[in-house]
Design a protein around this motif. Structure first.
Motif, mmCIF file in Angstrom:
data_model
loop_
_atom_site.group_PDB
_atom_site.id
_atom_site.type_symbol
_atom_site.label_atom_id
_atom_site.label_comp_id
_atom_site.label_asym_id
_atom_site.label_seq_id
_atom_site.Cartn_x
_atom_site.Cartn_y
_atom_site.Cartn_z
ATOM 1 N N ILE A 21 2.089 -4.757 50.308
ATOM 2 C CA ILE A 21 1.668 -6.012 49.915
ATOM 3 C C ILE A 21 1.333 -5.989 48.363
ATOM 4 N N VAL A 22 0.635 -4.896 47.999
ATOM 5 C CA VAL A 22 0.082 -4.744 46.773
ATOM 6 C C VAL A 22 1.255 -4.571 45.773
ATOM 7 N N GLY A 23 2.364 -3.487 46.313
ATOM 8 C CA GLY A 23 3.519 -3.016 45.626
ATOM 9 C C GLY A 23 4.409 -4.204 45.304
ATOM 10 N N MET A 24 4.644 -5.184 46.401
ATOM 11 C CA MET A 24 5.718 -6.203 46.171
ATOM 12 C C MET A 24 5.328 -6.943 45.394
ATOM 13 N N LEU A 25 3.964 -7.603 45.260
ATOM 14 C CA LEU A 25 3.656 -8.448 44.108
ATOM 15 C C LEU A 25 3.514 -7.783 42.794
ATOM 16 N N LEU A 82 3.796 -14.607 48.225
ATOM 17 C CA LEU A 82 2.255 -14.717 48.685
ATOM 18 C C LEU A 82 2.324 -15.087 50.631
ATOM 19 N N ALA A 83 3.117 -15.836 50.538
ATOM 20 C CA ALA A 83 3.343 -16.056 52.136
ATOM 21 C C ALA A 83 3.875 -14.997 52.825
ATOM 22 N N LEU A 84 4.902 -14.226 52.331
ATOM 23 C CA LEU A 84 5.245 -12.861 53.052
ATOM 24 C C LEU A 84 3.931 -12.011 52.989
ATOM 25 N N LYS A 117 5.449 -16.659 61.756
ATOM 26 C CA LYS A 117 5.292 -17.765 61.080
ATOM 27 C C LYS A 117 5.278 -17.568 59.532
ATOM 28 N N ALA A 118 4.727 -16.639 59.306
ATOM 29 C CA ALA A 118 4.686 -16.209 57.684
ATOM 30 C C ALA A 118 5.879 -16.010 57.219
#
Length: 187
Positions: A21-25, A82-84, A117-118
């Protein structure tokens, strides 16, 4: 695989998911701040989804953006991520539940359903944000060179199919948790 090893693997997957999560952002922001990282012809190939599609072939122009335009591009391209990321966070919570041995809980099924859903929302937001981001990236171009792009890609259809599969599996897991709960009341 014994229960203790499965719990340890689930804990590790929870940590890896958080790092993802942190890496992709961070990677998304980095390719806008340093467009040479993108997968353009002379880049390093670190582009990510929507950002990569809009930086491709114009990394030199993106490098000259004023800070406000770069920050706007980071925000617009981060909305789908952010949704992902929210879905991946539910996946992380699912792994944490599995690490505690909660295999057939309704909460685990709920987390899995939210992952599906996300992913679907991520695909939708990617589709909706692309025209906005393409206008944002080309707004300083001369008339006739401004661009509004819209893409429907094969990976989007695959992601939607996987989201549907995850939603069905989550429903099955929820049903299994109900049956497990009923069985426990009889014992």
């Amino acid at each position: 695989m014994n229960t203790q090893r499965l719990a340890l693997l689930s804990q590790r997957m929870s940590v890896i998911t958080l790092l993802l999560i942190v890496g992709m952002l961070a990677l998304n922001a980095a390719v806008w701040l340093f467009p040479v990282l993108s997968s353009s012809t002379d880049g390093l190939g670190f582009g990510f989804a929507l950002s990569d599609r809009l930086i491709l072939g114009r990394a030199d122009q993106v490098a000259l953006f004023p800070l406000w335009q770069t920050l706007g591009a980071i925000v617009l391209s981060s909305i789908p991520l952010l949704a992902l990321g929210c879905g991946l966070n539910h996946l992380r919570k699912l792994f944490q539940r599995y690490a505690r041995g909660e295999y057939f809980s309704s909460a685990a099924a709920s987390h899995l359903g939210k992952v599906g859903k996300a992913v679907a929302i991520w695909v939708l937001l990617d589709f909706l944000c692309e025209p906005l981001l393409s206008m944002w990236v080309t707004m300083n171009e001369p008339v006739g060179q401004r661009l509004i792009s819209l893409s429907v890609t094969a990976p989007s259809f695959v992601a939607l199919f996987l989201a549907a599969c995850i939603a069905v599996i989550a429903r099955i897991l929820w049903q299994a948790s109900e049956v497990d709960s009923e069985n426990r009341t009889f014992v």
